[in-house]
Motif scaffolding. Structure first.
Motif, short mmCIF file in Angstrom:
data_model
loop_
_atom_site.label_atom_id
_atom_site.label_comp_id
_atom_site.label_asym_id
_atom_site.label_seq_id
_atom_site.Cartn_x
_atom_site.Cartn_y
_atom_site.Cartn_z
N LEU A 155 -4.54 6.04 1.99
CA LEU A 155 -4.00 4.69 1.84
C LEU A 155 -4.56 4.06 0.57
O LEU A 155 -5.76 3.88 0.44
CB LEU A 155 -4.37 3.82 3.04
N GLN A 156 -3.66 3.70 -0.34
CA GLN A 156 -4.08 3.13 -1.61
C GLN A 156 -3.41 1.78 -1.83
O GLN A 156 -2.20 1.65 -1.66
CB GLN A 156 -3.71 4.07 -2.76
N PHE A 157 -4.18 0.82 -2.25
CA PHE A 157 -3.67 -0.51 -2.54
C PHE A 157 -2.85 -0.48 -3.83
O PHE A 157 -3.27 0.10 -4.84
CB PHE A 157 -4.84 -1.48 -2.68
N TYR B 299 0.84 -1.19 0.00
CA TYR B 299 0.00 0.00 0.00
C TYR B 299 0.88 1.24 0.00
O TYR B 299 1.99 1.25 0.54
CB TYR B 299 -0.89 0.06 1.25
#
Lengths: 111, 114
Positions: free
Chosen positions: B43-45, B35
């Protein structure tokens, strides 16, 4: 990814007060998770919810998985100074392994 | 301590450079997720590996790549770095209890691109 709507964005509370925050989405999630992140650290899992309607406690923390599966809330009772931090909700859909996160709720406790 | 380890803790580099971030999952966990956390994107995957194979891809740039090795540790490679790549990079490993999966996060690597 799918963004969750988390509110409030921030809150200032008096020590001893109860805190509530929630997350909503237009999509259904099969899992709701609540994490706390301290500055410079990774998110730490607080509570995991796996069934609609489920109400789970972890010490002074209580979280619920909404009946519609599109929302969840987290309550902190009798807040103390160490509750300061950023709280994130996260959801996982049935056809997806990744987590989608809310933008976080920053909690500041006044002594 | 989640049991997930990440190195290095901090990394400062210049634009155009390439860096490698390393993650060791909790003992017994087969899945590793990466992430990115930035101020403007949250928060980005990025990407997921399961037992050495790529399983899912998120908002990962073509300049970024990852792999998971036979011992299950994972590396995230970031190349042609730009100022906007400055962020916290987390890996997480997961455990399954029946049909339920729970992800545990490492302490993160803070990347600063100057």
């Amino acid at each position: 990814g799918q963004q969750l709507n988390q509110s409030p964005q921030s809150m200032f509370i008096q020590e001893g007060e109860d805190v509530s925050m929630n997350c909503t989405s237009s999509s259904i999630f099969n899992t709701w998770l609540w994490y706390k992140q301290d500055p410079g650290e990774g998110p730490v899992l607080l509570i995991a919810l796996y069934k609609a309607g489920e109400l789970t406690s972890n010490g002074r923390l209580t979280a619920q998985f909404g009946i519609t599966r599109k929302d969840s809330f987290l309550n902190i009772s009798a807040s103390i100074p160490s509750d300061v931090g950023i709280y994130f909700c996260a959801g996982q859909q049935s056809n997806d392994y990744k987590l989608s996160f809310g933008a976080g709720t920053t909690v500041t406790v006044r002594a | 301590d989640s049991g997930v380890t990440q190195t290095p803790k901090h990394l400062i580099t210049a634009t155009g450079q390439r860096v490698t971030l390393r993650c060791s999952p909790r003992s017994g966990d087969l899945s590793v997720y990466w992430y990115q956390q930035s101020l403007d994107q949250g928060l980005q995957f990025l990407i997921q590996y399961y037992n050495g194979e790529e399983r899912a891809k998120g908002n990962i740039l073509e300049r970024f790549s990852a792999q998971q090795f036979p011992d299950l540790h994972s590396e995230l490679n970031l190349s042609s770095l730009e100022l906007g790549d400055s962020a916290l990079y987390f890996c997480a490993s997961s455990v399954w209890t029946g049909p339920q999966e729970t992800q545990y996060f490492g302490p993160g690597t803070r990347l600063l691109v100057l």
